[in-house]
Enzyme design. Structure first.
Site, PDB file in Angstrom:
ATOM      1  N   HIS A   9      -1.425  -1.668  -1.598  1.00  0.00           N
ATOM      2  CA  HIS A   9      -2.595  -1.016  -2.180  1.00  0.00           C
ATOM      3  C   HIS A   9      -2.311  -0.455  -3.579  1.00  0.00           C
ATOM      4  O   HIS A   9      -1.148  -0.277  -3.978  1.00  0.00           O
ATOM      5  CB  HIS A   9      -3.074   0.116  -1.268  1.00  0.00           C
ATOM      6  CG  HIS A   9      -2.036   1.190  -1.070  1.00  0.00           C
ATOM      7  ND1 HIS A   9      -1.755   2.155  -2.019  1.00  0.00           N
ATOM      8  CD2 HIS A   9      -1.202   1.437  -0.036  1.00  0.00           C
ATOM      9  CE1 HIS A   9      -0.799   2.943  -1.584  1.00  0.00           C
ATOM     10  NE2 HIS A   9      -0.439   2.533  -0.376  1.00  0.00           N
ATOM     11  N   GLU A  82      -0.021   2.013   7.706  1.00  0.00           N
ATOM     12  CA  GLU A  82       1.319   2.427   7.285  1.00  0.00           C
ATOM     13  C   GLU A  82       2.096   3.047   8.440  1.00  0.00           C
ATOM     14  O   GLU A  82       1.516   3.446   9.466  1.00  0.00           O
ATOM     15  CB  GLU A  82       1.187   3.417   6.124  1.00  0.00           C
ATOM     16  CG  GLU A  82       2.488   3.954   5.545  1.00  0.00           C
ATOM     17  CD  GLU A  82       3.404   2.882   4.982  1.00  0.00           C
ATOM     18  OE1 GLU A  82       3.830   1.995   5.770  1.00  0.00           O
ATOM     19  OE2 GLU A  82       3.722   2.940   3.780  1.00  0.00           O
TER      20      GLU A  82
END
Length: 210
Positions: A9, A82
């Site tokens: 990201h 994550e």
């Protein structure tokens, strides 16, 4: 064969502050949005058949920029989130070292055996990540797809592809919006081939900061 374009990201507010985000939903900064736009404009391959993303907003917004370029809809997957940093979420390295000095040493020296308080282990992270990728490979045989996720989970996937022990997970760098490409044979059951690693050529071409 399935070719996967792995993407981290764009920059977030906590990236700038030096805080570990884990599964906390943290927004992109204006620079992060700019990085995602540069990625979409100068994407490394001319075509993708599908795009998947962690369901956290920093990954989704990065994925949406790419999806728009190719006329696709982002498919969110919770499994691509994550590493869960537990009590360390929102902490800086200095705070981690002050509060948990012995565990902090293992964070870099032995991440393979680290037990984050209230969090997830790297072996478990790699297990859920590789299981998700195997599923995507079976669903997209003969296609090229993009997967947008996060630094730690992408490192575990690249360790698996390169046959690197998780002890060395931090030796693989992942910049914001960095691109790595892995080719998986036989529905993900054959030997993977790493074709690109941590590329930020799109940022260079667009004149955008890393």
């Amino acid at each position: 064969m399935t070719k996967i374009i792995y993407i981290r990201h764009g920059q977030t507010e906590w990236n700038v502050a030096g805080k570990y985000q884990g599964q906390t939903d943290v927004a992109l900064t204006p620079l992060g949005v700019e990085q995602a736009a540069a990625l979409a404009k100068f994407f490394p391959v001319p075509h993708i058949d599908a795009i998947y993303s962690s369901d956290l907003s920093r990954a989704m917004r990065t994925a949406e920029a790419v999806a728009k370029r190719f006329g696709l809809t982002v498919q969110p997957r919770r499994e691509l989130r994550e590493l869960h940093f537990g009590e360390w979420e929102g902490c800086s390295l200095a705070a981690m070292n002050e509060g948990w000095p012995e565990l902090y040493r293992d964070f870099f020296r032995h991440p393979d055996r680290l037990a984050i308080p209230g969090g997830e282990t790297f072996p478990h992270l790699q297990q859920r990540a590789t299981a998700c990728i195997a599923e995507l490979c079976r669903a997209h045989e003969g296609q090229t797809i993009a997967v947008v996720a996060h630094g730690a989970i992408l490192r575990t996937l690249l360790c698996a592809a390169l046959h690197i022990d998780l002890r060395y997970v931090w030796t693989i760098r992942q910049f914001n919006t960095a691109v790595s490409i892995v080719r998986y044979e036989s529905g993900g059951e054959g030997w993977p081939t790493v074709e690109l690693l941590n590329s930020t050529a799109h940022l260079d071409r667009a004149g955008v900061k890393k």
